[in-house]
Design a protein around this motif. Structure first.
Motif, PDB file in Angstrom:
ATOM      1  N   ARG A 134       5.581   2.523   5.743  1.00  0.00           N
ATOM      2  CA  ARG A 134       6.981   2.746   6.133  1.00  0.00           C
ATOM      3  C   ARG A 134       7.002   3.484   7.455  1.00  0.00           C
ATOM      4  O   ARG A 134       6.424   4.576   7.562  1.00  0.00           O
ATOM      5  N   TRP A 135       7.689   2.911   8.427  1.00  0.00           N
ATOM      6  CA  TRP A 135       7.606   3.414   9.794  1.00  0.00           C
ATOM      7  C   TRP A 135       8.988   3.585  10.393  1.00  0.00           C
ATOM      8  O   TRP A 135       9.912   2.824  10.067  1.00  0.00           O
ATOM      9  N   PRO A 136       9.135   4.559  11.285  1.00  0.00           N
ATOM     10  CA  PRO A 136      10.449   4.776  11.901  1.00  0.00           C
ATOM     11  C   PRO A 136      10.895   3.560  12.711  1.00  0.00           C
ATOM     12  O   PRO A 136      10.103   2.977  13.448  1.00  0.00           O
ATOM     13  N   GLY A 174       0.829  -1.197   0.000  1.00  0.00           N
ATOM     14  CA  GLY A 174       0.000   0.000   0.000  1.00  0.00           C
ATOM     15  C   GLY A 174       0.858   1.240   0.000  1.00  0.00           C
ATOM     16  O   GLY A 174       2.066   1.196  -0.262  1.00  0.00           O
ATOM     17  N   GLU A 175       0.229   2.360   0.276  1.00  0.00           N
ATOM     18  CA  GLU A 175       0.932   3.637   0.201  1.00  0.00           C
ATOM     19  C   GLU A 175       2.066   3.717   1.220  1.00  0.00           C
ATOM     20  O   GLU A 175       1.929   3.240   2.351  1.00  0.00           O
ATOM     21  N   LEU A 176       3.129   4.376   0.817  1.00  0.00           N
ATOM     22  CA  LEU A 176       4.281   4.614   1.689  1.00  0.00           C
ATOM     23  C   LEU A 176       3.860   5.253   3.007  1.00  0.00           C
ATOM     24  O   LEU A 176       4.392   4.932   4.073  1.00  0.00           O
ATOM     25  N   LEU A 177       2.888   6.143   2.938  1.00  0.00           N
ATOM     26  CA  LEU A 177       2.410   6.869   4.115  1.00  0.00           C
ATOM     27  C   LEU A 177       2.040   5.927   5.256  1.00  0.00           C
ATOM     28  O   LEU A 177       2.203   6.264   6.429  1.00  0.00           O
TER      29      LEU A 177
END
Lengths: 310, 166
Positions: free
Chosen positions: A173-175, A167-170
């Motif tokens: 992707r997580w710190p 899905g979307e990078l938003l």
């Protein structure tokens, strides 16, 4: 450091309230769905007392936006990222202080914050108890976008895809996490009644198989599939219950589990000593104006999570 | 003075501060180049050290555009990108302002391994731009599109060579 061995089931419970509906589409009347009210309703029904919780943490209610947010086609996607990070901090803190976080949603998109919080301590496997596989992505006939380009996707309908990095990078992707929140081979989906095909790496035990083989066999198969010793996060979408049992959910359906079957499933997972956190989602008090169901939901969750404890 | 919480992240795009000579290839449906053009790209710190700004020019000011009728500057695509590390979202977010199309695009970005991935969603597609093979004086960049959940298809590539460091 958390003991993930046989004593883990004695960890004191911290209830974390995530009062949101931002992962859902508007209801039939065009209004915000009512899952945001579930934590307070379940606390009023005694959830924290029944779980013998040592702490109740109440997170803020995010605003629900009806219009698209910048750069994303996921409804409330920007807001969801912000509140996922807040939830992850609460979950991470609970695990770090030796507690068992029980996150009360809210809709299924709370799963992202739960996994991100757990990932601050260790890699986790996921047992996804849900009447749907929550893997609806763009291009799928069930995706809202198939109804027209103006429709927004919903995170609650695609939480498992997002958690596995699709899905979307938003929202993928997580710190502090290099890759998806949970790898495909560390996922078991239990209870899907849609028959939707998932990528081969994920084990699916659909509702028909679950009911045919029985809870003990399905639970054993699920746990055996996940690498020994890997901590487990358990996601409970209450729509895994049969609609005749609990109709006050976003997408009720049948067949499904009874309360006793769900309690037994939770108890068997907890008995492994590997469970480091649980989330319970999608009960909608607005669909239950007589408050006919909170007592049964609380009893079911408490019986499942406290079974066998002193 | 860059605030400390931001400074820790700013280098992701701060490493590009300076000016670059670019070569851009537009790709056809089969992925092969159908046209190429040279451009310029300038990166700088802005907003009191809280942001990285860049100005994108295609073709370069030293080149004449295809029309060749003396109105080259009017045809030039010039865009401004404002890149900000969002502490609340723990993510880069930025806007691209195109003077050629007068559109404003909202994008998000995250370092993924050695690459930097920027992404935006449209109703029927995801678009992303990937900085890769990043070295002090060169980098490459590709633009890709995924329609309706389908595979990523490259639509544009870029190579850049540093011309000045500040």
């Amino acid at each position: 450091m958390v003991d993930r061995g046989g004593t883990a089931e004695r960890l004191p419970v911290e209830v974390i309230c995530a009062p949101w509906s931002i992962g859902l589409r508007p209801d039939a009347a065009g209004a915000e769905p009512g899952t945001w009210a579930a934590p307070r309703t379940l606390l009023d029904a005694g959830l924290d007392r029944r779980l013998q919780a040592v702490t109740v943490t109440e997170l803020p209610r995010p605003p629900y936006r009806f219009e698209a947010q910048p750069g994303t086609r996921v409804r409330n996607g920007v807001t969801l990222r912000e509140h996922t990070l807040l939830l992850a901090s609460a979950v991470g803190d609970a695990i770090g202080t030796g507690r068992l976080p029980v996150v009360v949603g809210g809709d299924c998109s709370v799963l992202l914050g739960c996994l991100l919080g757990a990932r601050r301590h260790h890699e986790v496997a996921l047992v996804h108890l849900d009447g749907h596989s929550d893997f609806t992505q763009p291009g799928h006939p069930g995706h809202p976008g198939a109804q027209g380009l103006a429709a927004l996707g919903t995170a609650a309908g695609t939480d498992l895809a997002l958690a596995t990095g699709r899905g979307e990078l938003l929202l993928t992707r997580w710190p502090g996490v290099d890759g998806p929140l949970v790898a495909d081979h560390l996922v078991v989906q239990l209870g899907d009644r849609t028959g939707e095909a998932l990528p081969a790496g994920l084990l699916v035990i659909g509702i028909e198989e679950l009911l045919a083989t029985g809870v003990p066999t399905a639970a054993t198969r699920a746990v055996d599939h996940l690498p020994g010793g890997s901590p487990l996060w358990v996601h409970v979408d209450l729509d895994v219950l049969d609609a005749a049992v609990l109709p006050a959910v976003d997408s009720p359906g049948t067949p499904g589990l009874t309360y006793d079957q769900l309690s037994e499933l939770l108890a068997r997972l907890r008995a492994t000593g590997r469970v480091v956190g649980v989330d319970v989602t999608i009960y909608d008090p607005h669909l239950d104006p007589e408050r006919a169901h909170p007592d049964a939901v609380v009893a079911c969750v408490a019986a499942g999570l406290l079974a066998g404890t002193a | 003075m860059t605030p400390a919480p931001v400074a820790a992240h700013l280098q992701l795009f701060g490493q590009f501060v300076g000016t670059w000579e670019t070569r851009i290839a537009h790709l056809g449906p089969d992925g092969s180049p159908v046209s190429e053009v040279g451009g310029e790209w300038e990166f700088s710190y802005g907003l009191d050290g809280r942001a990285v700004l860049d100005v994108w020019r295609v073709p370069a000011r030293t080149a004449r555009t295809a029309g060749g009728d003396g109105d080259d500057d009017a045809r030039r695509e010039v865009g401004l990108c404002v890149r900000i590390w969002d502490l609340r979202l723990q993510l880069w977010r930025f806007t691209f302002h195109s003077t050629a199309t007068t559109t404003v695009l909202h994008l998000y970005a995250h370092g993924i391994g050695a690459d930097i991935v920027m992404e935006r969603a449209e109703p029927d597609r995801l678009e992303r731009w990937v900085f890769h093979d990043i070295r002090p004086d060169t980098f490459s960049w590709r633009s890709e599109v995924s329609r309706d959940g389908g595979p990523w298809r490259p639509v544009q590539t870029l190579t850049a060579r540093r011309t000045t460091a500040t």
